[in-house]
Design a protein around this motif. Structure first.
Motif, PDB file in Angstrom:
ATOM      1  N   GLU A  98      22.215  33.796  32.514  1.00  0.00           N
ATOM      2  CA  GLU A  98      21.893  33.056  33.727  1.00  0.00           C
ATOM      3  C   GLU A  98      22.348  31.746  33.300  1.00  0.00           C
ATOM      4  O   GLU A  98      22.885  31.164  34.287  1.00  0.00           O
ATOM      5  N   TYR A  99      22.200  31.156  32.246  1.00  0.00           N
ATOM      6  CA  TYR A  99      22.955  29.954  31.969  1.00  0.00           C
ATOM      7  C   TYR A  99      24.323  29.885  32.202  1.00  0.00           C
ATOM      8  O   TYR A  99      24.832  28.962  32.830  1.00  0.00           O
ATOM      9  N   ASN A 100      25.175  30.983  31.682  1.00  0.00           N
ATOM     10  CA  ASN A 100      26.523  31.063  32.078  1.00  0.00           C
ATOM     11  C   ASN A 100      26.745  30.806  33.406  1.00  0.00           C
ATOM     12  O   ASN A 100      27.667  30.456  33.949  1.00  0.00           O
ATOM     13  N   TRP A 101      26.060  31.793  33.988  1.00  0.00           N
ATOM     14  CA  TRP A 101      26.110  31.885  35.667  1.00  0.00           C
ATOM     15  C   TRP A 101      26.054  30.572  36.381  1.00  0.00           C
ATOM     16  O   TRP A 101      26.826  30.299  37.425  1.00  0.00           O
ATOM     17  N   GLN A 102      25.057  29.747  35.826  1.00  0.00           N
ATOM     18  CA  GLN A 102      24.588  28.418  36.435  1.00  0.00           C
ATOM     19  C   GLN A 102      26.001  27.492  36.138  1.00  0.00           C
ATOM     20  O   GLN A 102      26.344  27.035  37.141  1.00  0.00           O
ATOM     21  N   VAL A 103      26.170  27.572  35.023  1.00  0.00           N
ATOM     22  CA  VAL A 103      27.295  26.674  34.631  1.00  0.00           C
ATOM     23  C   VAL A 103      28.753  26.978  35.039  1.00  0.00           C
ATOM     24  O   VAL A 103      29.530  26.169  35.644  1.00  0.00           O
ATOM     25  N   ARG A 104      28.776  28.218  35.221  1.00  0.00           N
ATOM     26  CA  ARG A 104      30.058  28.807  36.078  1.00  0.00           C
ATOM     27  C   ARG A 104      30.104  28.243  37.574  1.00  0.00           C
ATOM     28  O   ARG A 104      31.094  27.809  37.947  1.00  0.00           O
ATOM     29  N   LYS A 105      28.922  28.657  38.210  1.00  0.00           N
ATOM     30  CA  LYS A 105      28.806  27.980  39.471  1.00  0.00           C
ATOM     31  C   LYS A 105      29.264  26.540  39.592  1.00  0.00           C
ATOM     32  O   LYS A 105      29.849  25.772  40.544  1.00  0.00           O
ATOM     33  N   ILE A 107      37.552  34.149  32.565  1.00  0.00           N
ATOM     34  CA  ILE A 107      35.945  34.328  32.207  1.00  0.00           C
ATOM     35  C   ILE A 107      35.257  35.503  32.906  1.00  0.00           C
ATOM     36  O   ILE A 107      34.595  36.430  32.519  1.00  0.00           O
ATOM     37  N   VAL A 108      35.721  35.348  34.259  1.00  0.00           N
ATOM     38  CA  VAL A 108      34.890  36.488  35.255  1.00  0.00           C
ATOM     39  C   VAL A 108      35.761  37.867  34.710  1.00  0.00           C
ATOM     40  O   VAL A 108      34.793  38.752  34.861  1.00  0.00           O
ATOM     41  N   ALA A 109      36.860  38.077  34.562  1.00  0.00           N
ATOM     42  CA  ALA A 109      37.530  39.206  34.478  1.00  0.00           C
ATOM     43  C   ALA A 109      36.891  39.759  33.081  1.00  0.00           C
ATOM     44  O   ALA A 109      36.654  41.158  33.279  1.00  0.00           O
ATOM     45  N   VAL A 110      36.889  39.161  31.977  1.00  0.00           N
ATOM     46  CA  VAL A 110      36.285  39.662  30.894  1.00  0.00           C
ATOM     47  C   VAL A 110      34.845  39.920  30.892  1.00  0.00           C
ATOM     48  O   VAL A 110      34.413  41.208  30.337  1.00  0.00           O
ATOM     49  N   GLU A 111      33.932  39.291  31.595  1.00  0.00           N
ATOM     50  CA  GLU A 111      32.597  39.499  31.752  1.00  0.00           C
ATOM     51  C   GLU A 111      32.706  40.906  32.369  1.00  0.00           C
ATOM     52  O   GLU A 111      31.887  42.070  31.948  1.00  0.00           O
ATOM     53  N   ALA A 170      32.264  36.422  42.790  1.00  0.00           N
ATOM     54  CA  ALA A 170      31.075  36.920  43.520  1.00  0.00           C
ATOM     55  C   ALA A 170      30.911  38.321  43.740  1.00  0.00           C
ATOM     56  O   ALA A 170      29.740  38.986  43.454  1.00  0.00           O
ATOM     57  N   LEU A 171      32.260  38.884  43.936  1.00  0.00           N
ATOM     58  CA  LEU A 171      31.948  40.619  43.742  1.00  0.00           C
ATOM     59  C   LEU A 171      31.682  40.931  42.267  1.00  0.00           C
ATOM     60  O   LEU A 171      31.004  42.020  42.417  1.00  0.00           O
ATOM     61  N   CYS A 172      32.411  40.374  41.514  1.00  0.00           N
ATOM     62  CA  CYS A 172      32.082  40.942  40.092  1.00  0.00           C
ATOM     63  C   CYS A 172      30.570  40.593  39.704  1.00  0.00           C
ATOM     64  O   CYS A 172      30.053  41.550  38.994  1.00  0.00           O
ATOM     65  N   HIS A 173      30.339  39.680  40.110  1.00  0.00           N
ATOM     66  CA  HIS A 173      28.698  39.387  39.650  1.00  0.00           C
ATOM     67  C   HIS A 173      27.769  40.087  40.596  1.00  0.00           C
ATOM     68  O   HIS A 173      26.585  40.696  39.901  1.00  0.00           O
TER      69      HIS A 173
END
Length: 159
Positions: free
Chosen positions: A6-13, A45-49, A81-84
């Motif tokens: 959740e931290y990573n997702w917040q920082v990414r946004k 970052i997104v592609a690796v996750e 957004a699609l990956c998430h």
């Protein structure tokens, strides 16, 4: 582990929001270190996750477009957004019983490597944090304040 995702997702946004105040030329300017570019680093970052969690652990047949196919801030945000939408349910449903399950990764050299799910999940977390540090350095190079990497004060651990 969930709180760190959740931290990573917040920082990414926050980084995507930051990018909206920077012209595309700066987002694509060659820099020293890492992948060398701001926007392709966010895409990476997104592609690796997505690749490790959906393709690796979950074994789904996934399609990761090349950066060139999604080049542009809006398209990288849409890809994120699609990956998430696919990654988040797995992360939220994580059970300790998954910790020691093993997945097989095929390296770029064609070698087979075994990794536990827990190791992979923590790798994904650390991978993003590593690249966020690079983005912070690059933002200072262009005279902009970086997104805070502070875990404290994000509302993840209400007290």
């Amino acid at each position: 582990m969930l709180k760190l995702f959740e931290y990573n997702w917040q920082v990414r946004k926050d980084w995507f929001d930051w990018c909206e105040s920077v012209n595309e030329e700066e987002l694509m300017k060659k820099r020293v270190g890492g992948l060398g570019y701001i926007l392709p680093t966010l895409y990476h970052i997104v592609a690796v996750e997505y690749g490790w969690i959906c393709g690796g652990i979950q074994g789904k047949a996934i399609q990761i477009p090349s950066f060139e196919e999604v080049a542009g801030l809006g398209r990288v945000q849409d890809f994120s957004a699609l990956c998430h939408a696919e990654v988040a349910p797995f992360v939220y449903e994580w059970k300790d019983s998954l910790e020691d399950r093993v997945m097989i990764d095929i390296t770029d050299d064609g070698e087979r490597e075994a990794h536990t799910y827990g190791e992979v999940m923590r790798h994904v977390i650390a991978h993003e944090i590593h690249h966020i540090g690079q983005l912070s350095v690059w933002s200072r190079e262009i005279g902009k304040k970086p997104v805070t990497a502070n875990l404290i004060g994000r509302g993840l651990f209400p007290g």
